[in-house]
Design a protein around this motif. Structure first.
Motif, PDB file in Angstrom:
ATOM      1  N   PHE A 248       0.909  -1.550  -0.553  1.00  0.00           N
ATOM      2  CA  PHE A 248       0.228  -0.136  -0.263  1.00  0.00           C
ATOM      3  C   PHE A 248       0.405   1.263  -0.390  1.00  0.00           C
ATOM      4  CE2 PHE A 248      -3.584  -2.603   2.187  1.00  0.00           C
ATOM      5  CZ  PHE A 248      -4.295  -3.042   1.016  1.00  0.00           C
ATOM      6  N   LEU A 249       2.291   1.357  -0.059  1.00  0.00           N
ATOM      7  CA  LEU A 249       2.606   2.490   0.387  1.00  0.00           C
ATOM      8  C   LEU A 249       2.513   2.966  -1.058  1.00  0.00           C
ATOM      9  CD1 LEU A 249       5.842   0.804   2.136  1.00  0.00           C
ATOM     10  CD2 LEU A 249       4.162   2.139   3.158  1.00  0.00           C
ATOM     11  N   PRO A 250       2.727   2.513  -2.207  1.00  0.00           N
ATOM     12  CA  PRO A 250       2.842   3.822  -3.206  1.00  0.00           C
ATOM     13  C   PRO A 250       1.882   4.288  -3.410  1.00  0.00           C
ATOM     14  CG  PRO A 250       3.567   1.401  -3.816  1.00  0.00           C
ATOM     15  CD  PRO A 250       3.267   1.157  -2.580  1.00  0.00           C
ATOM     16  N   LEU A 251       0.421   4.303  -2.678  1.00  0.00           N
ATOM     17  CA  LEU A 251      -0.831   4.883  -2.808  1.00  0.00           C
ATOM     18  C   LEU A 251      -0.438   6.238  -1.746  1.00  0.00           C
ATOM     19  CD1 LEU A 251      -3.363   1.661  -2.916  1.00  0.00           C
ATOM     20  CD2 LEU A 251      -2.391   3.404  -4.801  1.00  0.00           C
ATOM     21  N   PHE A 252       0.330   6.253  -0.234  1.00  0.00           N
ATOM     22  CA  PHE A 252       0.655   7.084   0.266  1.00  0.00           C
ATOM     23  C   PHE A 252       1.965   7.840  -0.184  1.00  0.00           C
ATOM     24  CE2 PHE A 252      -2.000   3.977   2.239  1.00  0.00           C
ATOM     25  CZ  PHE A 252      -3.351   4.781   2.019  1.00  0.00           C
ATOM     26  N   SER A 253       2.541   7.774  -1.027  1.00  0.00           N
ATOM     27  CA  SER A 253       3.799   8.843  -1.632  1.00  0.00           C
ATOM     28  C   SER A 253       3.342  10.066  -2.001  1.00  0.00           C
ATOM     29  CB  SER A 253       4.956   7.575  -3.023  1.00  0.00           C
ATOM     30  OG  SER A 253       3.096   8.285  -4.047  1.00  0.00           O
ATOM     31  N   ARG A 254       4.437  11.291  -1.776  1.00  0.00           N
ATOM     32  CA  ARG A 254       4.034  12.454  -2.155  1.00  0.00           C
ATOM     33  C   ARG A 254       3.426  13.060  -2.420  1.00  0.00           C
ATOM     34  NH1 ARG A 254       6.147  16.441   0.447  1.00  0.00           N
ATOM     35  NH2 ARG A 254       7.754  15.675   1.077  1.00  0.00           N
ATOM     36  N   LYS A 255       4.007  12.315  -4.700  1.00  0.00           N
ATOM     37  CA  LYS A 255       3.016  12.097  -5.722  1.00  0.00           C
ATOM     38  C   LYS A 255       1.269  11.391  -5.861  1.00  0.00           C
ATOM     39  CE  LYS A 255       3.435  10.800 -10.873  1.00  0.00           C
ATOM     40  NZ  LYS A 255       4.177   9.863 -11.828  1.00  0.00           N
ATOM     41  N   ALA A 256       1.247  10.745  -4.964  1.00  0.00           N
ATOM     42  CA  ALA A 256       0.223  10.271  -4.742  1.00  0.00           C
ATOM     43  C   ALA A 256      -0.555  10.893  -3.959  1.00  0.00           C
ATOM     44  CB  ALA A 256      -0.515   9.082  -4.297  1.00  0.00           C
ATOM     45  N   MET A 257      -0.399  11.638  -2.609  1.00  0.00           N
ATOM     46  CA  MET A 257      -0.300  12.616  -2.213  1.00  0.00           C
ATOM     47  C   MET A 257      -1.043  13.303  -2.916  1.00  0.00           C
ATOM     48  SD  MET A 257      -1.345  10.960   1.008  1.00  0.00           S
ATOM     49  CE  MET A 257      -2.433  12.024   1.821  1.00  0.00           C
TER      50      MET A 257
ATOM     51  N   TYR B 212      -4.559  13.171  -4.264  1.00  0.00           N
ATOM     52  CA  TYR B 212      -5.830  12.838  -3.622  1.00  0.00           C
ATOM     53  C   TYR B 212      -6.072  14.301  -3.103  1.00  0.00           C
ATOM     54  CZ  TYR B 212      -3.715   8.358  -3.563  1.00  0.00           C
ATOM     55  OH  TYR B 212      -3.133   7.117  -3.811  1.00  0.00           O
ATOM     56  N   LEU B 213      -5.176  15.534  -2.103  1.00  0.00           N
ATOM     57  CA  LEU B 213      -5.336  16.078  -1.498  1.00  0.00           C
ATOM     58  C   LEU B 213      -6.345  17.449  -2.546  1.00  0.00           C
ATOM     59  CD1 LEU B 213      -2.693  16.717   0.407  1.00  0.00           C
ATOM     60  CD2 LEU B 213      -4.322  16.045   1.315  1.00  0.00           C
ATOM     61  N   PRO B 214      -5.640  17.532  -3.761  1.00  0.00           N
ATOM     62  CA  PRO B 214      -7.040  18.784  -3.838  1.00  0.00           C
ATOM     63  C   PRO B 214      -8.748  18.809  -4.411  1.00  0.00           C
ATOM     64  CG  PRO B 214      -5.087  18.605  -5.975  1.00  0.00           C
ATOM     65  CD  PRO B 214      -4.737  17.553  -4.534  1.00  0.00           C
ATOM     66  N   ILE B 215      -8.894  17.103  -4.713  1.00  0.00           N
ATOM     67  CA  ILE B 215      -9.634  15.779  -5.000  1.00  0.00           C
ATOM     68  C   ILE B 215     -10.636  16.189  -3.511  1.00  0.00           C
ATOM     69  CG2 ILE B 215     -11.283  14.316  -5.113  1.00  0.00           C
ATOM     70  CD1 ILE B 215      -8.815  13.426  -7.388  1.00  0.00           C
ATOM     71  N   GLN B 216      -9.845  15.730  -2.559  1.00  0.00           N
ATOM     72  CA  GLN B 216     -10.640  16.358  -0.720  1.00  0.00           C
ATOM     73  C   GLN B 216     -10.804  16.731  -0.549  1.00  0.00           C
ATOM     74  OE1 GLN B 216      -7.513  13.951   0.969  1.00  0.00           O
ATOM     75  NE2 GLN B 216      -8.017  11.792   1.140  1.00  0.00           N
ATOM     76  N   GLU B 217      -9.710  18.306  -1.013  1.00  0.00           N
ATOM     77  CA  GLU B 217     -10.265  19.585  -0.851  1.00  0.00           C
ATOM     78  C   GLU B 217     -11.390  19.924  -1.122  1.00  0.00           C
ATOM     79  OE1 GLU B 217      -8.001  23.888   0.163  1.00  0.00           O
ATOM     80  OE2 GLU B 217      -6.864  21.812  -0.528  1.00  0.00           O
ATOM     81  N   ALA B 218     -11.438  20.051  -2.202  1.00  0.00           N
ATOM     82  CA  ALA B 218     -12.809  20.411  -3.288  1.00  0.00           C
ATOM     83  C   ALA B 218     -14.001  19.751  -2.511  1.00  0.00           C
ATOM     84  CB  ALA B 218     -12.133  20.458  -4.856  1.00  0.00           C
ATOM     85  N   THR B 219     -13.891  18.392  -2.498  1.00  0.00           N
ATOM     86  CA  THR B 219     -15.129  17.655  -2.205  1.00  0.00           C
ATOM     87  C   THR B 219     -15.725  18.350  -0.670  1.00  0.00           C
ATOM     88  OG1 THR B 219     -14.476  16.071  -3.021  1.00  0.00           O
ATOM     89  CG2 THR B 219     -16.349  15.498  -2.348  1.00  0.00           C
TER      90      THR B 219
END
Length: 250
Positions: free
Chosen positions: A155-164, A167-174
């Protein structure tokens, strides 16, 4: 009237027969043995809780036999967990629910240490009595040892800086979109947001996983919630939903 008299006479004769045959004495002895057995089980439970709980960790002085602190937790769950946290704000406290001795860790470093001690003879996460039915037996929360570690590494690749960064813009906008809807609905009134957090979490998760491809996100979320609720309630011990850490001895 004669029917009533005959019925009463039959009842008296039946009771007299029971007394004469000693059936009543047998029933009373059986009830006495049963009561003694129940008391003995309650005493053994309290001794077990004392040896592994109150003699080593702060917590309640005693708990109600068999149901333990379940009624207290159901009647006022918020106050129950506040009081539990106050037993030891930076360590471990104990309590029991339906015969299960639980250790509650409140220190961050200690929690990290517990979670890293993963194995059948150390610590195991007690999520819910129906956890295997709800999450499936292959869920990472229910695994231990090398299998758990290998799955966690995958699961570690899902929480890399690139992956985050994705995610973060989608999370923040939603989140901003949903909070704006809340503000328009309540119009400045004070509200309890606990029942609103779950739909928000579900909305964010759905947006991250499938984007905008769901035809009816609200309907999908409601159906999944009802399904999960049915699995939770299918156990007689469904009330012990809180996550606790239980020591498993070899």
């Amino acid at each position: 009237m004669s029917v009533l008299r005959d019925g009463a006479k039959f009842g008296v004769d039946a009771v007299s027969g029971i007394l004469e045959d000693g059936y009543l004495d047998l029933v009373l002895k059986g009830l006495t043995i049963l009561a003694a057995f129940v008391v003995w089980c309650a005493v053994l439970e309290q001794v077990r809780f004392y040896r592994h709980g109150s003699s080593q960790f702060p917590g309640p002085i005693a708990v109600i036999p068999f149901v333990n602190s379940l009624l207290e937790m159901v009647n006022d769950p918020e106050e129950f967990w506040k009081r539990q946290h106050a037993y030891d704000e930076e360590g471990i406290s104990w309590n029991a629910l339906l015969g299960r001795l639980s250790l509650i860790a409140t220190d961050g470093d200690l929690v990290r240490k517990i979670l890293s001690s993963n194995g059948p003879d150390s610590f195991f996460m007690e999520i819910h009595p129906n956890a295997k039915q709800i999450f499936s037996s292959g869920n990472i929360a229910l695994l231990w040892g090398d299998v758990h570690k290998a799955l966690r590494r995958s699961f570690l690749p899902l929480f890399s800086r690139k992956a985050m960064n994705t995610y973060l813009p989608i999370q923040e906008a939603t989140s901003r979109e949903t909070i704006k809807e809340w503000m328009e609905t309540v119009q400045g009134e004070e509200v309890d947001i606990r029942h609103l957090i779950r739909p928000l979490t579900l909305k964010v998760s759905q947006r991250l996983l499938v984007g905008n491809y769901l035809e009816d996100p609200k309907k999908f979320g409601k159906e999944r919630f009802e399904h999960s609720k049915a699995l939770f309630l299918s156990s007689i011990r469904w009330l012990s939903i809180r996550v606790s850490v239980r020591v498993r001895r070899a």
